[in-house]
Design a protein around this motif. Sequence first.
Motif, PDB file in Angstrom:
ATOM      1  N   PRO A 196      11.107   5.479   1.913  1.00 12.05           N
ATOM      2  CA  PRO A 196      11.452   4.061   1.756  1.00 12.05           C
ATOM      3  C   PRO A 196      12.961   3.848   1.735  1.00 12.05           C
ATOM      4  N   ALA A 197      13.364   2.595   1.866  1.00 11.20           N
ATOM      5  CA  ALA A 197      14.786   2.273   1.795  1.00 11.20           C
ATOM      6  C   ALA A 197      15.316   2.462   0.375  1.00 11.20           C
ATOM      7  N   LYS A 198      14.458   2.162  -0.620  1.00 10.54           N
ATOM      8  CA  LYS A 198      14.810   2.325  -2.030  1.00 10.54           C
ATOM      9  C   LYS A 198      13.554   2.686  -2.793  1.00 10.54           C
ATOM     10  N   ASP A 215       8.997  -4.612  -2.435  1.00  5.07           N
ATOM     11  CA  ASP A 215       7.954  -4.786  -1.418  1.00  5.07           C
ATOM     12  C   ASP A 215       6.628  -4.148  -1.796  1.00  5.07           C
ATOM     13  N   ASP A 264       2.412   3.014   4.542  1.00  8.76           N
ATOM     14  CA  ASP A 264       3.694   3.298   5.196  1.00  8.76           C
ATOM     15  C   ASP A 264       4.783   2.535   4.434  1.00  8.76           C
ATOM     16  N   THR A 265       5.793   3.251   3.970  1.00  8.66           N
ATOM     17  CA  THR A 265       6.825   2.615   3.142  1.00  8.66           C
ATOM     18  C   THR A 265       8.211   2.630   3.783  1.00  8.66           C
ATOM     19  N   ARG A 266       8.281   2.936   5.059  1.00  8.47           N
ATOM     20  CA  ARG A 266       9.585   2.948   5.733  1.00  8.47           C
ATOM     21  C   ARG A 266      10.229   1.565   5.675  1.00  8.47           C
ATOM     22  N   HIS A 267      11.520   1.551   5.333  1.00 13.65           N
ATOM     23  CA  HIS A 267      12.343   0.337   5.265  1.00 13.65           C
ATOM     24  C   HIS A 267      11.936  -0.588   4.117  1.00 13.65           C
ATOM     25  N   LYS A 268      11.160  -0.102   3.173  1.00 14.82           N
ATOM     26  CA  LYS A 268      10.702  -0.937   2.064  1.00 14.82           C
ATOM     27  C   LYS A 268      11.367  -0.531   0.750  1.00 14.82           C
ATOM     28  N   ARG A 269      11.373  -1.488  -0.184  1.00  9.06           N
ATOM     29  CA  ARG A 269      11.786  -1.223  -1.555  1.00  9.06           C
ATOM     30  C   ARG A 269      10.514  -0.991  -2.366  1.00  9.06           C
ATOM     31  N   SER A 317       7.007   8.999   4.511  1.00 11.01           N
ATOM     32  CA  SER A 317       7.595   7.796   5.126  1.00 11.01           C
ATOM     33  C   SER A 317       8.668   7.252   4.184  1.00 11.01           C
TER      34      SER A 317
END
Length: 375
Positions: free
Chosen positions: A253-255, A301, A227-232, A251
């Motif tokens: 990611p943020a970046k 991340d 899960d890569t939500r909100h991750k760089r 999912s």
Amino acid sequence: MKVILTANERSLKLQRYPARLQDKSEQAWDAADELLLEEIKDLQRPANLLIFNDDCGALGCFLAAWSPAWINDSQVSRLALAQNLNTNGIDESQVRWFDSLSLPDEPADMVLLKIPKTLALLEHQLIQLQPKVNAQTRIIAAAKVNQIQKSTLALFEKYLGATRTSLARKKARLIFCQPEPRTPAVSPYPTIWQLEGSGLTIHNHANVFARAQLDIGARFLLNHLPDTRHKRVIDLGCGNGVLGLSLLQQSPPAKLLFVDESYMAVASAKLNVASNMPEQLAVCEFIASNCLEQVPAQSVDLVLCNPPFHQQQRITDHIAWQMFSDARHILRNGGELRIVGNRHLGYQDKLKRLFGGCRQVAVNNKFVILSAFKK
């Protein structure tokens, strides 16, 4: 430093890039380079010289006084050229650089071409050359003997003109091509195909690995994405970007940074995001880089990686080692490196040395997926 000596007694110091990671016994040139330089040593300087696929810049360095256009798909090769020009005190501006998707506007008087690993890239380059050459253009290609097949010569005949080869010397030979009128070809690249079960349309430029279908290692990793939500996140060695695309779909990611040393790979990844999820371009960045040299320390991340075990014509494990080392450097504390690799390559040992340990996420009869966290 390694020294290459040509028939005209001129010598230069040449290294592969990055010099700090290379086997010091490994040459930065080969017999095909030597044959090309010997063949043209007594020729007059051409007005417009094109050099294709010069692995470490040997041809670019020796012929810098001819102000060549230097065309290559590899950022590592470009860095090797710059390194070797600098080592030998040659002004970098003497060699004009172009990536593999562009050529100079002016027609060519001479073309020197090292045969690339893939026939698809060779085909792309010969199609590129069609409007740039005429009956007066001197075209000389070179490669190891085992790289020059009937299919290689057939491409020259198909797109440019009559072709002959030299006798073999030092397990290499030259190809001479006489340009003739040809109907301009429509390039078959990029290749376009559907990724089954995803709704994604994949575009692959000519030099991208697994050009016509998803490679089996990436297919296995797609079933075990975190899960890569909100991750760089970085898709390292991104190829056509299918891993990053799947993250954006599942999912977001943020970046998301797509990184590859191949300009065609980076261009393919960008084209695939633009074609499938244009609204996600704002969170994506696309970089041609030697591994993660351009990424700040402790800024990411998660790094996803399907590492290659070859560079140009060479089979090597130093690329995977550099990828893993760079990943550890740029990961934040607690950040994860997740890789897929052939089971026999023993990546577990490398990750344990770098990260102090790793865990097996999944395994099948050919591949293993490993996860290592930065402590």
